[in-house]
Design a protein around this motif. Sequence first.
Motif, PDB file in Angstrom:
ATOM      1  N   ALA A  39       0.865  -1.186   0.000  1.00  0.00           N
ATOM      2  CA  ALA A  39       0.000   0.000   0.000  1.00  0.00           C
ATOM      3  C   ALA A  39       0.895   1.227   0.000  1.00  0.00           C
ATOM      4  O   ALA A  39       1.886   1.291   0.750  1.00  0.00           O
ATOM      5  CB  ALA A  39      -0.912   0.009   1.220  1.00  0.00           C
ATOM      6  N   THR A  40       0.603   2.197  -0.864  1.00  0.00           N
ATOM      7  CA  THR A  40       1.403   3.425  -0.953  1.00  0.00           C
ATOM      8  C   THR A  40       0.476   4.629  -1.022  1.00  0.00           C
ATOM      9  O   THR A  40      -0.656   4.534  -1.503  1.00  0.00           O
ATOM     10  CB  THR A  40       2.309   3.422  -2.199  1.00  0.00           C
ATOM     11  N   ALA A  41       0.983   5.743  -0.541  1.00  0.00           N
ATOM     12  CA  ALA A  41       0.234   7.004  -0.609  1.00  0.00           C
ATOM     13  C   ALA A  41       1.237   8.149  -0.677  1.00  0.00           C
ATOM     14  O   ALA A  41       2.330   8.065  -0.106  1.00  0.00           O
ATOM     15  CB  ALA A  41      -0.689   7.167   0.598  1.00  0.00           C
ATOM     16  N   ALA A  42       0.864   9.221  -1.380  1.00  0.00           N
ATOM     17  CA  ALA A  42       1.759  10.378  -1.502  1.00  0.00           C
ATOM     18  C   ALA A  42       0.932  11.637  -1.674  1.00  0.00           C
ATOM     19  O   ALA A  42      -0.137  11.632  -2.296  1.00  0.00           O
ATOM     20  CB  ALA A  42       2.703  10.204  -2.691  1.00  0.00           C
ATOM     21  N   HIS A  43       1.428  12.715  -1.102  1.00  0.00           N
ATOM     22  CA  HIS A  43       0.806  14.032  -1.233  1.00  0.00           C
ATOM     23  C   HIS A  43       1.893  15.039  -1.581  1.00  0.00           C
ATOM     24  O   HIS A  43       2.983  15.020  -1.004  1.00  0.00           O
ATOM     25  CB  HIS A  43       0.128  14.439   0.074  1.00  0.00           C
ATOM     26  N   ASN A  44       1.618  15.920  -2.548  1.00  0.00           N
ATOM     27  CA  ASN A  44       2.576  16.957  -2.935  1.00  0.00           C
ATOM     28  C   ASN A  44       1.855  18.293  -3.067  1.00  0.00           C
ATOM     29  O   ASN A  44       0.778  18.376  -3.674  1.00  0.00           O
ATOM     30  CB  ASN A  44       3.259  16.609  -4.260  1.00  0.00           C
TER      31      ASN A  44
END
Length: 993
Positions: A896-901
């Motif tokens: 599971a991966t998540a990213a915010h920019n």
Amino acid sequence: MRLTALFINAAFLLFCVSGMSQTITFSGKETPLKKLFQVIEKQTGYVVSGDKNILTASKPVTVSVDNVPLEQFLQLVFKDQGITYRFREKNIFLSKQEAPPNQQQPAPSAPAVVPPAIVTGTVRSASGELLVGVSIRVKGSPTIGTVTNTQGSFRLGNIEKNTILQLSMIGYEPIEIRIREQSGSYTANSVKKDLDENVKATPGQIVTVEIVLETSNNQMNQVIVNGYSNINKNNFTGSAVTISRKELLKVSPNNVLRSLQIFDPSFKVIDNNSLGSDPNNINPIYIRGRSGIGDVTLPDDEAALSPTQLRNDPNLPTFILDGYEVPVQRIFDLDPTRVESITILKDAASTAIYGSRAANGVVVIETVKPVSGRLRVNYSMNGSVSVPDLSGYHLLNAREKLELERISGLFDPRQNDLPEQAMIRERSYYAKLAEVNRGVETDWLSQPLRTDLNHRHNILLEGGSKEFVFGADLNFARTQGIMKGSARGNNSIGFSISYRKNNLMFRNYIQWNNIQSQESPFGSFSNYARQNPYETIRDEEGNYLKELGDWGHPGSRGNPLYDAHLKSYNRTTQNDFSNNFNLRWTITDGLRLDTRVAVMLQKSQQQDFKDPASSQFDRLDFTKKGTKAILDDEMQTWDFNALLVYGKGYGKHYLNTTIGANAAQKNMTRSGYSVVGFLTGNTDDVNFAADILSKPTGDNEKSRLLGFMASANYSYDNIYLLDFSGRYDGASQFGSNVRFAPFWSLGAGINLHNYKGVQENYPWLTNFKLRTNYGQVGKAGFSQSVSKSTYRYNFDNWYAFGIGANLVTIANPDLEWEKTTMFDAGFDITVFNKLSLTVNYYNKKTVDLIGDITLPFSTGFKSYKSNLGEILNEGYEISARYQVLTRKNFNLNVYATAAHNRNKFLKIGDALKEYNNRVEQYYKDHSVVNKPLNKYFEGASQTAIYAMKSLGINPADGREVFLDQNGQTTYTWNQSQHVVVGDSEPKLRALSD
């Protein structure tokens, strides 16, 4: 005299050590002793002498040894021969071994004591590659051990029975081997039964072992490959994601680039819906947000529609293939089955060693290397089916569409209409109705589309000995686009050889690659989506109509299917030739010198032919019908690296350092011309053209890069971690006053799980590392013309002394590099060796953005390039992994991966302010704009969506109410009142698998 005696004694000791350290390498069956004595003399210089009767009574010997000490070799040869020996200088004297006195009747004796074993062997990877630097230690005696040499071999002497050897290497699963006694000799096997197949032993006093290490599935044991050296991930303070070959092929066996965004959400491939499923389109790519803006364009600008705009994309990461920088197209066409591993480097600690090429991140790709052994032929085939997905289109059928036009008032009389105009509208309705009633129901969406098979074939031949390894690979791939006629073909052949001799190893890989691409003659899919279903597309004989129905209202009547089935084409043929040479010298244990040289020649030709029968030439003279444009591209590059790599442990201290230099050159040449006037679509050669459409054009650009680098990775007791990277780069793209600039990074970390108290009290905490780093890197992906004065010859005016030239751009000798400062902090935690969690926070600030500064018209120029503008990218990344099941040939993991920019402009320059004015003018000049246009303002992101806020429809009068920038309501839509209403980038990217 005492000093002289000391020197004499030292010399004598050195002589003795030298004599006793002579080694023998030999393998033979039923070999006479006389021949063995010749081998001894040849390899060591020792002469064997003795009574001839000894040789007459001796037995032939079967023996196989590798680098065994001379005395140990003699013991092995004379075992059970009744022969004894003694050394004197460079001579070995033999004599017959006498039986002990009073031994007429042998008494029962105690069991023979088997002398300690000698263990020799070779260590390979699961793919068969010889592994250099594998640590081999005696369990319980950490000071006794060795490492595999450049041949992947090792030797350990004086090994007692039931000794356990521990083998380990970063990137591979450790293995334990037990040495056990068997029938008066020794053999070996794996301690873990499920790894017995990984250990093959030949029993004897000298045990020969063939060992295979499996690639590690444990993230703690992974290796970070940065293109210059390999670093243990457990001791690294940077942020990097490593994808193995197995993981890559599980996700996608067809496209390397698209697969990467599944493993790392900060790696983003931007879909271009206007180009659809074009197999020749390479989408823009970025890592951790956009840090540059490049050339800003409007929809009518030619550059906005050009796929070649990717060449100067300021956000494109650097791609390193087997130690050399390559264009993104090489990765786009790379067969995933040829990939060994991919490492995505994202922060300053991991990328600073690339200096001026590091600001957008670095993607390091290592390909599969041939392995020794018998000749092997491996074949792999991957296939996929391209199927158009029209589920998102819900269009009316012919009768419904005509009824919609009727109730919308399209055929109703208009105020102040002339009678004949009203009659035209009425006739138009009944003419369309007649088409509907006779069964016309054209499915326009299906006309340019198809379902097709894509396939890729790969053949690998490999083999050789420990010293010499060869390999050949052949690749054949065909990709069909969803749009009919679009296709991309790839053919390649490569040959590799490597040779190892003592401490030297060289490898050479030569490859030829051929790419053939073709664009669809059907044009844009949007042309078909806007057509009416009551249109007839063929005549009574089944031929495509050149024009659609004349319904009496304005608009294009051309039938897009007519032009699509002519002889027009847009094809590109590209040939690449590359040669990579690598020489490695292992100077001492832990110290090596790597030199690498790569050369590449790339040539391509694009031919764009328009059939003279095309509707676009209907109103032109026949000498102006039909065109052909030819564009030739050539790129020559060379890349040289010289690296001194050192890595060794001293008690609790471990140091891994790299120093080196890098030089590269790129020379690009482009030329093109267009001709006009063809008789038919079959006579498309330029010799049949009537005239030259435009004067031939061309340009040439040469860029050079020179860099000096150093990096160090230090760990104390595997707890306290330090990283440093530095590079001093010079590039020809920038101003003559600022050609060189330094780039650097510092990192620190701590492995909390290695504290003794943590290990004793929290044994379930497998890994817990805190890390942070900070540094500054750069960007040099720009044209030479940004800092130099350029001229264009003026062929319209000739002078007595020759031709004139006009100044096109003004030089800026003070033009500096774009610089990006990076801060990164995060932690890695693993519990029960099953659940892993990684969290990163980053802050990237790009300054000295290169852009245009507006000049007064009195200077003769509108603008010139300078450093201005700042962009901030800030965000976080989270990745989790749970190891559900682990078996030798089967692993089940959940990811599971998540990213915010968050991206925003801190400062913008004159060029972007002028572009904003052009956007507003574009809205004024176009009554219909299909999608919002980008604008750029300080405090807003690069991907912000601008529009005038709407409060909805006023129920009192049915008119739409807008809100201006001052918060006042109005009925008037005004492009100058646009504000940020959203963003095309999601707030959170998440994926589970």
